[in-house]
Motif scaffolding. Sequence first.
Motif, PDB file in Angstrom:
ATOM      1  N   ARG A 115       0.902  -1.251  -0.047  1.00 42.45           N
ATOM      2  CA  ARG A 115      -0.138   0.127  -0.036  1.00 42.45           C
ATOM      3  C   ARG A 115       0.971   1.303  -0.094  1.00 42.45           C
ATOM      4  NH1 ARG A 115      -4.060  -1.865   4.711  1.00 42.45           N
ATOM      5  NH2 ARG A 115      -1.814  -1.474   5.800  1.00 42.45           N
ATOM      6  N   VAL A 116       2.208   1.222   0.094  1.00 41.02           N
ATOM      7  CA  VAL A 116       3.077   2.379   0.115  1.00 41.02           C
ATOM      8  C   VAL A 116       3.937   2.214  -1.076  1.00 41.02           C
ATOM      9  CG1 VAL A 116       4.833   3.398   1.445  1.00 41.02           C
ATOM     10  CG2 VAL A 116       2.851   2.265   2.723  1.00 41.02           C
ATOM     11  N   PHE A 117       4.521   1.180  -1.352  1.00 45.38           N
ATOM     12  CA  PHE A 117       5.474   0.894  -2.229  1.00 45.38           C
ATOM     13  C   PHE A 117       5.047   0.226  -3.599  1.00 45.38           C
ATOM     14  CE2 PHE A 117       7.847   1.048   1.678  1.00 45.38           C
ATOM     15  CZ  PHE A 117       8.841   1.977   1.576  1.00 45.38           C
ATOM     16  N   THR A 118       5.847   0.707  -4.644  1.00 46.48           N
ATOM     17  CA  THR A 118       5.680  -0.082  -5.848  1.00 46.48           C
ATOM     18  C   THR A 118       6.688  -0.184  -6.752  1.00 46.48           C
ATOM     19  OG1 THR A 118       4.122  -0.077  -7.760  1.00 46.48           O
ATOM     20  CG2 THR A 118       4.876   2.212  -7.285  1.00 46.48           C
ATOM     21  N   GLN A 119       6.846  -0.563  -7.752  1.00 40.76           N
ATOM     22  CA  GLN A 119       7.959  -0.678  -8.956  1.00 40.76           C
ATOM     23  C   GLN A 119       7.772   0.055 -10.112  1.00 40.76           C
ATOM     24  OE1 GLN A 119       8.847  -5.110  -8.153  1.00 40.76           O
ATOM     25  NE2 GLN A 119      11.044  -4.188  -8.012  1.00 40.76           N
ATOM     26  N   ASP A 120       8.687   1.074 -10.294  1.00 37.82           N
ATOM     27  CA  ASP A 120       8.536   1.769 -11.415  1.00 37.82           C
ATOM     28  C   ASP A 120       8.648   0.894 -12.667  1.00 37.82           C
ATOM     29  OD1 ASP A 120      11.396   1.495 -11.916  1.00 37.82           O
ATOM     30  OD2 ASP A 120      11.533   3.512 -11.224  1.00 37.82           O
ATOM     31  N   ASP A 121       8.873   1.807 -13.900  1.00 39.00           N
ATOM     32  CA  ASP A 121       8.617   0.921 -15.307  1.00 39.00           C
ATOM     33  C   ASP A 121      10.092   0.168 -15.382  1.00 39.00           C
ATOM     34  OD1 ASP A 121       6.101   1.782 -15.784  1.00 39.00           O
ATOM     35  OD2 ASP A 121       6.892   3.378 -17.201  1.00 39.00           O
ATOM     36  N   SER A 127      12.116   0.653  -6.960  1.00 39.09           N
ATOM     37  CA  SER A 127      11.295   0.986  -6.098  1.00 39.09           C
ATOM     38  C   SER A 127      10.868   2.325  -6.180  1.00 39.09           C
ATOM     39  CB  SER A 127      11.936   0.809  -4.482  1.00 39.09           C
ATOM     40  OG  SER A 127      11.087   1.307  -3.559  1.00 39.09           O
ATOM     41  N   ALA A 128       9.645   2.517  -5.828  1.00 39.12           N
ATOM     42  CA  ALA A 128       9.064   4.131  -6.034  1.00 39.12           C
ATOM     43  C   ALA A 128       7.674   4.029  -4.992  1.00 39.12           C
ATOM     44  CB  ALA A 128       8.387   4.297  -7.363  1.00 39.12           C
ATOM     45  N   LEU A 129       7.532   5.144  -4.494  1.00 41.74           N
ATOM     46  CA  LEU A 129       6.423   5.378  -3.699  1.00 41.74           C
ATOM     47  C   LEU A 129       4.930   5.418  -4.168  1.00 41.74           C
ATOM     48  CD1 LEU A 129       8.005   8.023  -0.990  1.00 41.74           C
ATOM     49  CD2 LEU A 129       7.656   5.418  -0.662  1.00 41.74           C
ATOM     50  N   LEU A 130       4.116   5.128  -3.936  1.00 37.15           N
ATOM     51  CA  LEU A 130       2.819   5.088  -4.421  1.00 37.15           C
ATOM     52  C   LEU A 130       2.153   6.547  -4.135  1.00 37.15           C
ATOM     53  CD1 LEU A 130       1.017   1.670  -3.455  1.00 37.15           C
ATOM     54  CD2 LEU A 130       1.509   2.599  -5.827  1.00 37.15           C
TER      55      LEU A 130
END
Length: 62
Positions: free
Chosen positions: A22-28, A32-35
């Motif tokens: 719910r906090v982190f995602t992965q970019d293209d 790591s990136a923040l949502l």
Amino acid sequence: MSIHIDHARCVGAGQCTLTAPRVFTQDDDGYSALLPGHDPGDPMVREAARACPVRAITVRET
């Protein structure tokens, strides 16, 4: 609480995304990136920082 991701250090292991989705995602590129709209107070944020194999995530009290 503030969250900083050192993008020069991140290797794209994805442990942060698995631990605190719910906090982190992965970019293209897979890093790591923040949502947008993430909750920095999510209780899993610190665990995600500990799970990072290269210690690319820093969590600080504000």
